[in-house]
Write a protein that holds these residues in place. Sequence first.
Motif, PDB file in Angstrom:
ATOM      1  N   TYR A  84      -6.597   1.392  37.145  1.00 33.93           N
ATOM      2  CA  TYR A  84      -7.903   2.053  37.045  1.00 33.93           C
ATOM      3  C   TYR A  84      -8.169   2.552  35.624  1.00 33.93           C
ATOM      4  O   TYR A  84      -7.322   3.179  35.000  1.00 33.93           O
ATOM      5  N   ASP A  85      -9.395   2.278  35.125  1.00 31.51           N
ATOM      6  CA  ASP A  85      -9.761   2.707  33.776  1.00 31.51           C
ATOM      7  C   ASP A  85     -10.787   3.841  33.780  1.00 31.51           C
ATOM      8  O   ASP A  85     -11.258   4.265  32.727  1.00 31.51           O
ATOM      9  N   ALA A  86     -11.152   4.319  34.975  1.00 32.13           N
ATOM     10  CA  ALA A  86     -12.024   5.486  35.120  1.00 32.13           C
ATOM     11  C   ALA A  86     -11.536   6.272  36.335  1.00 32.13           C
ATOM     12  O   ALA A  86     -11.236   5.686  37.372  1.00 32.13           O
ATOM     13  N   LEU A  87     -11.441   7.577  36.213  1.00 31.84           N
ATOM     14  CA  LEU A  87     -10.899   8.417  37.279  1.00 31.84           C
ATOM     15  C   LEU A  87     -11.928   9.460  37.679  1.00 31.84           C
ATOM     16  O   LEU A  87     -12.450  10.189  36.827  1.00 31.84           O
ATOM     17  N   LEU A  88     -12.212   9.532  38.990  1.00 37.82           N
ATOM     18  CA  LEU A  88     -13.186  10.475  39.517  1.00 37.82           C
ATOM     19  C   LEU A  88     -12.580  11.228  40.694  1.00 37.82           C
ATOM     20  O   LEU A  88     -11.607  10.776  41.286  1.00 37.82           O
ATOM     21  N   ASP A  89     -13.243  12.329  41.078  1.00 34.24           N
ATOM     22  CA  ASP A  89     -12.936  13.036  42.319  1.00 34.24           C
ATOM     23  C   ASP A  89     -11.605  13.782  42.194  1.00 34.24           C
ATOM     24  O   ASP A  89     -10.902  13.705  41.186  1.00 34.24           O
ATOM     25  N   ILE A  90     -11.264  14.519  43.260  1.00 31.90           N
ATOM     26  CA  ILE A  90      -9.965  15.178  43.288  1.00 31.90           C
ATOM     27  C   ILE A  90      -8.883  14.126  43.538  1.00 31.90           C
ATOM     28  O   ILE A  90      -9.147  13.122  44.196  1.00 31.90           O
ATOM     29  N   PRO A  91      -7.707  14.340  42.995  1.00 28.01           N
ATOM     30  CA  PRO A  91      -7.277  15.429  42.119  1.00 28.01           C
ATOM     31  C   PRO A  91      -7.518  15.162  40.633  1.00 28.01           C
ATOM     32  O   PRO A  91      -7.250  16.030  39.811  1.00 28.01           O
ATOM     33  N   ALA A  92      -8.011  13.963  40.285  1.00 24.84           N
ATOM     34  CA  ALA A  92      -8.112  13.590  38.869  1.00 24.84           C
ATOM     35  C   ALA A  92      -8.944  14.590  38.082  1.00 24.84           C
ATOM     36  O   ALA A  92      -8.625  14.915  36.925  1.00 24.84           O
ATOM     37  N   CYS A  93     -10.016  15.106  38.689  1.00 25.43           N
ATOM     38  CA  CYS A  93     -10.906  16.020  37.980  1.00 25.43           C
ATOM     39  C   CYS A  93     -10.200  17.308  37.560  1.00 25.43           C
ATOM     40  O   CYS A  93     -10.647  17.989  36.624  1.00 25.43           O
ATOM     41  N   LEU A  94      -9.103  17.653  38.211  1.00 28.82           N
ATOM     42  CA  LEU A  94      -8.379  18.880  37.882  1.00 28.82           C
ATOM     43  C   LEU A  94      -7.538  18.734  36.608  1.00 28.82           C
ATOM     44  O   LEU A  94      -7.049  19.729  36.072  1.00 28.82           O
ATOM     45  N   PHE A  95      -7.392  17.496  36.120  1.00 30.03           N
ATOM     46  CA  PHE A  95      -6.577  17.221  34.931  1.00 30.03           C
ATOM     47  C   PHE A  95      -7.432  16.851  33.724  1.00 30.03           C
ATOM     48  O   PHE A  95      -6.927  16.267  32.766  1.00 30.03           O
ATOM     49  N   TRP A  96      -8.723  17.198  33.769  1.00 33.24           N
ATOM     50  CA  TRP A  96      -9.624  16.789  32.695  1.00 33.24           C
ATOM     51  C   TRP A  96      -9.111  17.230  31.319  1.00 33.24           C
ATOM     52  O   TRP A  96      -9.257  16.497  30.332  1.00 33.24           O
ATOM     53  N   ASP A  97      -8.517  18.440  31.235  1.00 34.25           N
ATOM     54  CA  ASP A  97      -8.052  18.933  29.944  1.00 34.25           C
ATOM     55  C   ASP A  97      -6.844  18.139  29.444  1.00 34.25           C
ATOM     56  O   ASP A  97      -6.713  17.886  28.233  1.00 34.25           O
ATOM     57  N   ASP A  98      -5.971  17.708  30.358  1.00 34.08           N
ATOM     58  CA  ASP A  98      -4.838  16.868  29.966  1.00 34.08           C
ATOM     59  C   ASP A  98      -5.323  15.518  29.441  1.00 34.08           C
ATOM     60  O   ASP A  98      -4.828  15.030  28.421  1.00 34.08           O
ATOM     61  N   PHE A  99      -6.278  14.925  30.159  1.00 34.82           N
ATOM     62  CA  PHE A  99      -6.811  13.632  29.715  1.00 34.82           C
ATOM     63  C   PHE A  99      -7.542  13.785  28.381  1.00 34.82           C
ATOM     64  O   PHE A  99      -7.453  12.910  27.513  1.00 34.82           O
ATOM     65  N   HIS A 100      -8.259  14.868  28.195  1.00 32.68           N
ATOM     66  CA  HIS A 100      -8.971  15.120  26.936  1.00 32.68           C
ATOM     67  C   HIS A 100      -7.990  15.204  25.773  1.00 32.68           C
ATOM     68  O   HIS A 100      -8.236  14.683  24.683  1.00 32.68           O
ATOM     69  N   ARG A 101      -6.845  15.824  26.017  1.00 33.40           N
ATOM     70  CA  ARG A 101      -5.846  16.005  24.962  1.00 33.40           C
ATOM     71  C   ARG A 101      -4.995  14.754  24.740  1.00 33.40           C
ATOM     72  O   ARG A 101      -4.721  14.378  23.587  1.00 33.40           O
TER      73      ARG A 101
END
Length: 268
Positions: A84-101
């Motif tokens: 997957y090259d795009a992640l939506l919904d729980i639980p992925a949305c809870l890691f937005w800051d990790d993915f941003h970094r």
Amino acid sequence: MGSPTSPSQTQKPLRLIVAGLSRTGTASLYLALQELGYTPWHMCEPVDNPKLMYTQWTDAMKRKFFNSAYPYDREDFDRLRGKYDALLDIPACLFWDDFHRLYPEVKIILTSRSADSWFKSVNTTIIPWLQKPLLNIVQYFEPTRLGPEFCMVKTAYRVICNHDYSSDFAKKRFMEHNDRVRRGVSPERFLELQLGDGWKPLCEFLGVPVPKIPYPRVNNSNEFNQGADQADRAVLKGLLMTWLACGTLIPAILLGLLCWKTGYIITF
């Protein structure tokens, strides 16, 4: 998914994270991203090995939120997301800051709506599903999908609101999550989408042409509940058939009676 031990050498780069919580239009956006050529992960996505993926997401949440000494790194997330090259919904949305970094090239979308409408939606869909007595029993006997899925979703809502679904607290946590995303993402990598915004802002942000079809509108409360009911019946039927085939009659009879008593009519 790719290998459970190492990311695939041919894995697509991660391109997009959707940081909005469930019931903020993520299912419609999931279909829109498919139309735009992405391979998105969402809770409604049928995965090849749900037990593996759901267990990995639960492990990631426990390590991030309840054992901060061992958070996931980029290799861990690549192993988890697989194709997957795009992640939506729980639980992925809870890691937005990790993915941003960890992924400086990744763009981040916040899907949002009013706190009142979100609270109403989640309390007519996800929360009643989590509180169904029969599923809370069966989860311990079904290790393939329902058990791992229940564990993952319950862990996510422990993170989101500590299982306190009272109006004021849940709304407060919803708004706090959105505010953290707005403050924490680099402006050039960030887009906020409200329900009803349609194709134009999304396509401009992603740098792609606007499709010549209407923007998807799916997964309202009725559709969610119908889909969840069908999936749950399939799980219960599969468990019953397995027990009957193995000659495990007493648990099968008890499960059949529980299904009947709680309104799950199983047909063979």
